[in-house]
Design a protein around this motif. Structure first.
Motif, PDB file in Angstrom:
ATOM      1  N   GLY A 200       0.796  -1.215   0.000  1.00 20.58           N
ATOM      2  CA  GLY A 200       0.000   0.000   0.000  1.00 20.58           C
ATOM      3  C   GLY A 200       0.830   1.266   0.000  1.00 20.58           C
ATOM      4  O   GLY A 200       0.334   2.334   0.384  1.00 20.58           O
ATOM      5  N   ASP A 228       0.253   0.591   4.052  1.00 17.74           N
ATOM      6  CA  ASP A 228      -0.414  -0.359   4.928  1.00 17.74           C
ATOM      7  C   ASP A 228       0.490  -0.715   6.094  1.00 17.74           C
ATOM      8  O   ASP A 228       1.714  -0.531   6.042  1.00 17.74           O
ATOM      9  N   THR A 232      -1.187  -7.517  11.125  1.00 16.47           N
ATOM     10  CA  THR A 232      -2.608  -7.744  10.851  1.00 16.47           C
ATOM     11  C   THR A 232      -3.303  -8.241  12.106  1.00 16.47           C
ATOM     12  O   THR A 232      -2.815  -9.153  12.780  1.00 16.47           O
ATOM     13  N   ASP A 241      -5.956  -3.574  10.021  1.00 15.02           N
ATOM     14  CA  ASP A 241      -4.701  -2.823   9.943  1.00 15.02           C
ATOM     15  C   ASP A 241      -4.530  -2.012  11.221  1.00 15.02           C
ATOM     16  O   ASP A 241      -5.283  -1.069  11.475  1.00 15.02           O
ATOM     17  N   GLY A 244      -0.835   0.993  10.222  1.00 16.56           N
ATOM     18  CA  GLY A 244      -0.602   1.688   8.969  1.00 16.56           C
ATOM     19  C   GLY A 244      -0.150   3.118   9.200  1.00 16.56           C
ATOM     20  O   GLY A 244      -0.193   3.640  10.317  1.00 16.56           O
TER      21      GLY A 244
END
Length: 797
Positions: A200, A228, A232, A241, A244
């Motif tokens: 990301g 990102d 997780t 997320d 991030g």
């Protein structure tokens, strides 16, 4: 262990959690900074960033523009385009260009920060400042975490060793100085840079320069950065997320030169942070306790490469920051007078699941920090070329900082004796009772200083330098500790308030000599006495009369260096030997007077750091530059009492060093003096290597290939030598391949960060309270701990 006895021991852990446990241009006289920016400022040979340019390296490390090879300071200087080629977009990545610089990562921005030569500050308290000062366009940042994205950077200078004599305040271990690009009079241009990649990764910056008249220009910029998280969350009840990053903002700069002798530089900026790095993950858990039970429920295996969590508390962060500065430069004949006025303010908050499980022991842990600062510097710079030249000035710094820390939860847990069932640690309270403990630190600090540094040119080749700074600090603390309405105090917590003041006057100095046997070789030797001002602990407070003052931190640094540019500047060799002794080191330690494991800030004693730094830059052919740098740092505690023992470390009765606190003699933990152990987060060896090849393709194109590799030896992130907090040696490979116009109007490229996908921890900690997870360990990942590959685009209109 029965459930009843387990509850009793967990109450000690509950008491521990009642309090925390675990950028406009560098100031210079008229014409000097413009000259510094106009020159092609390539990296100095203390860095391993390659370049194909041959122009002189101009820095302002001594508050006047000078060739870096002539500056008697341990320095790394890198220009903005070199940072871009290395994909360095945040201060945390500067370790890629200077092996002596490391960054300690934590869930709290205030507890994260730079270390140079192994020395740095780690503290949850708003009353303690960093040992590494961060400066943007000459303005000292009271909270270094307020600079999170590097935009429109002309150059960065990293100065190692005590630097507080010439630069503001609290640079006792070093300084990171950012200089942004000034508006260009008579130039209209728009430049942009964009990156998109895996994880990301998204970066975008746009800069516009517009002439207003023959004597003025305006420069505006905007940026956006997102990626990102590395970790997780497997719990569907909370966002996946949890770490991030999201930063965005902009600014405007105005340069006005109404006469040849007067210039005014006005700048302002504002930015926001929507998400913070980083999140904890379990590397090791104890069987039968809540972390092991809940991880198993979600199919997560704790390990040194684990990137998954299952948490019930929300992780979030937000910040906004901004400010303005006005620099006025006026030439008075051969002398130059500089005035720099600045105001900055910031607010940040971050909260995370304190127990890092789906069980609600402490699901809300974190706090906020609000800061307002005003600074004023007045500086006089003499001309050069005579027997003596000097820089002298006055400095004022006024800051209000308010820190808030809060822990909140239901004090529920799972232990082996409960066989996977959640138990209430305080069964005397009704089911669902919310426990809370918080504190507020308000610190008003004022610093007044006068400084001067002079160079005595005894001969054409020999110069003696001497300087001093007289500083007077005044600080006031307003402390409150309590519980939010409707909640029950965490066991061990008390409600109280106190006020306290500190005053201190200090003289720091720097003396030395530099000798140039030839025009291409310079040697120097210096002795520096630094200063980091007093502060307040304000963490563990048991009564309203308890002294919260922390004495100043005083480093003494001895340094010998050589700078050599050989073979018509095709080979550059630099080396520095140093030895630093720090007296009254400000550190966060366990409170030996507490029955819990709460922490406080104190003068832990002393530390010593010695070693060598070196670098080489070779240009065998015009298109190829090879460079490398390294450091050997032996950094150890000279005296550091009150360090908490790691789990399983022997007690005194067992032949070990650990002694339980008198207030809690049955504690399964203990405390000892860590004298002789290596400083936390300080690897012995660090290095980096860069190869940069740029070759014309026809008459209109230029191709470029750059590879970089940086690495370090084993490092222990704990002061107690805990074998469970060791990060093994690792290295990171990156690169950038591209093609663009020969006149730099455009370029497209492919970049890689951590190309080999090397998993490494930026921080490792034992469980905050041993009774909650005996022998358990948490770790934090840097965003660069996973591979990122992407495309980059640059343009200039």
């Amino acid at each position: 262990m029965t459930v009843r006895s387990t509850i009793a021991s967990l109450l000690t852990g509950a008491a521990a959690l009642a309090m925390p446990s675990t950028v406009a241009a560098q100031t210079a006289p008229v014409g000097q900074e413009e000259a510094a920016q106009a020159a092609t400022t390539t990296p100095d040979s203390a860095t391993a960033v390659a370049t194909t340019d041959d122009a002189e390296i101009i820095v302002t490390a001594q508050r006047r523009a000078e060739n870096v090879q002539r500056v008697p300071v341990a320095i790394t200087a890198v220009r903005g385009d070199a940072l871009q080629r290395l994909n360095i977009t945040s201060p945390q990545q500067l370790t890629l260009i200077d092996p002596s610089v490391k960054y300690k990562q934590s869930t709290s921005a205030g507890n994260s920060g730079f270390l140079i030569r192994g020395i740095g500050t780690s503290s949850f308290s708003a009353g303690i400042e960093q040992s590494i000062s961060t400066v943007v366009d000459g303005v000292v940042l009271g909270d270094p975490s307020t600079i999170s994205t590097l935009v429109d950077i002309e150059r960065v200078e990293i100065l190692r060793g005590p630097q507080d004599m010439l630069f503001g305040k609290n640079a006792s271990a070093g300084l990171v100085s950012f200089t942004t690009v000034r508006p260009k009079i008579g130039v209209t241009e728009v430049t942009g840079h964009g990156e998109v990649g895996t994880q990301g990764h998204l970066v975008g910056t746009v800069v516009g320069n517009v002439p207003i008249s023959d004597t003025a220009a305006l420069r505006v910029f905007g940026f956006y950065k997102e990626r990102d998280g590395v970790v997780t969350n497997r719990n569907p009840a909370q966002p996946r997320d949890v770490d991030g990053q999201l930063n965005y903002g902009g600014g405007v700069k105005l340069l006005w030169k109404p006469t040849d002798t007067l210039s005014l530089f006005l700048s302002g900026d504002y930015s926001e942070v929507g998400r913070f790095c980083c999140s904890m993950v379990w590397a090791k858990v104890a069987p039968g306790y809540a972390p092991a039970v809940t991880l198993a429920q979600y199919g997560i295996t704790p390990s040194s490469t684990n990137r998954e969590v299952a948490i019930g508390g929300r992780s979030f962060g937000y910040a906004h920051r901004g400010g303005a500065s006005l620099e006025v430069n006026y030439e008075m004949g051969d002398y130059a007078l500089t005035s720099l006025s600045a105001y900055r303010q910031s607010y940040r908050e971050s909260f995370y699941d304190g127990d890092n499980t789906t069980v609600n022991y402490v699901d809300r842990n974190g706090g906020s920090n609000a800061l307002r600062q005003f600074s004023q510097e007045l500086r006089l710079t003499s001309p050069t070329g005579g027997l003596i030249d000097y820089v002298a000035g006055l400095f004022l710094f006024d800051q209000n900082a308010e820190g808030y820390i809060d822990q909140q939860g239901r004090l529920e847990w799972i232990v082996p004796a409960s066989n996977g069932t959640v138990i209430r640690v305080v069964p005397s309270q009704p089911v669902g009772t919310l426990f809370d403990g918080n504190l507020t630190n308000k610190v008003h600090s004022r610093s007044y200083a006068g400084f001067a540094q002079a160079n005595l040119h005894a001969t054409e080749n020999l110069t003696f330098l001497f300087g001093g700074r007289l500083t007077h600090d005044v600080l006031d603390l307003n402390y409150r500790r309590g519980t939010v309405p409707g909640a029950v105090p965490i066991p061990g917590g008390v409600t109280l308030s106190l006020q306290q003041g500190i005053k201190n006057t200090n003289f720091s100095f720097r003396i030395g000599a530099q000798y140039s046997p030839t025009s291409d070789v310079m040697t120097y030797a210096t002795v520096s006495r630094g200063y980091k001002g007093p502060g307040f602990s304000g963490l563990t407070v048991s009564n309203a009369s308890q002294d919260q003052s922390v004495a100043p931190e005083i480093p003494t640094n001895y340094e010998i260096g050589v700078r050599a540019s050989l073979l018509e500047r095709k080979l550059t060799l630099n080396a520095t030997l140093f030895k630093t002794h720090v007296r009254d080191f400000q550190a966060q330690v366990a409170d030996l007077s507490s029955a819990s494991y709460a922490n406080r800030i104190t003068n832990a004693g002393s530390l010593n750091s010695k070693g060598v730094e070196f670098s080489v830059i070779a240009r065998p052919i015009p298109a190829l530059t090879l460079s490398g740098g390294g450091s050997y740092v032996d950094a150890r505690y000279g005296d550091f009492n009150g360090v908490q023992c790691y789990f399983g470390q022997p007690k005194v009765a067992q032949g070990g060093p650990c002694t339980a606190p008198p207030a809690n003699p049955t504690s399964i933990d203990g405390f000892f003096n860590a004298a002789g152990l290596r400083l936390a987060a300080a690897p012995k060896f660090s290095y980096n290597l860069v190869a940069d090849y740029q070759q014309p393709i026809g008459d209109s194109l230029r191709g470029s290939v750059q590879f970089n590799f940086s690495g370090q030896s084993d490092v222990n992130y704990s002061a107690n030598g805990d074998p469970g907090t060791i990060q093994k040696a690792f290295g990171l490979l990156g690169g950038n391949i591209g093609i663009g116009a020969a006149d730099s109007r455009w370029r497209v490229g492919v970049f890689a960060i951590n190309l080999l996908d090397k998993r490494w921890a930026a921080q490792k900690n034992p469980s905050p309270t041993t009774t909650l997870n005996p022998g358990g360990y948490l770790q934090y990942y840097s965003p660069d701990a996973v591979r990122t590959i992407g495309l980059s685009v640059d343009f200039k209109l």
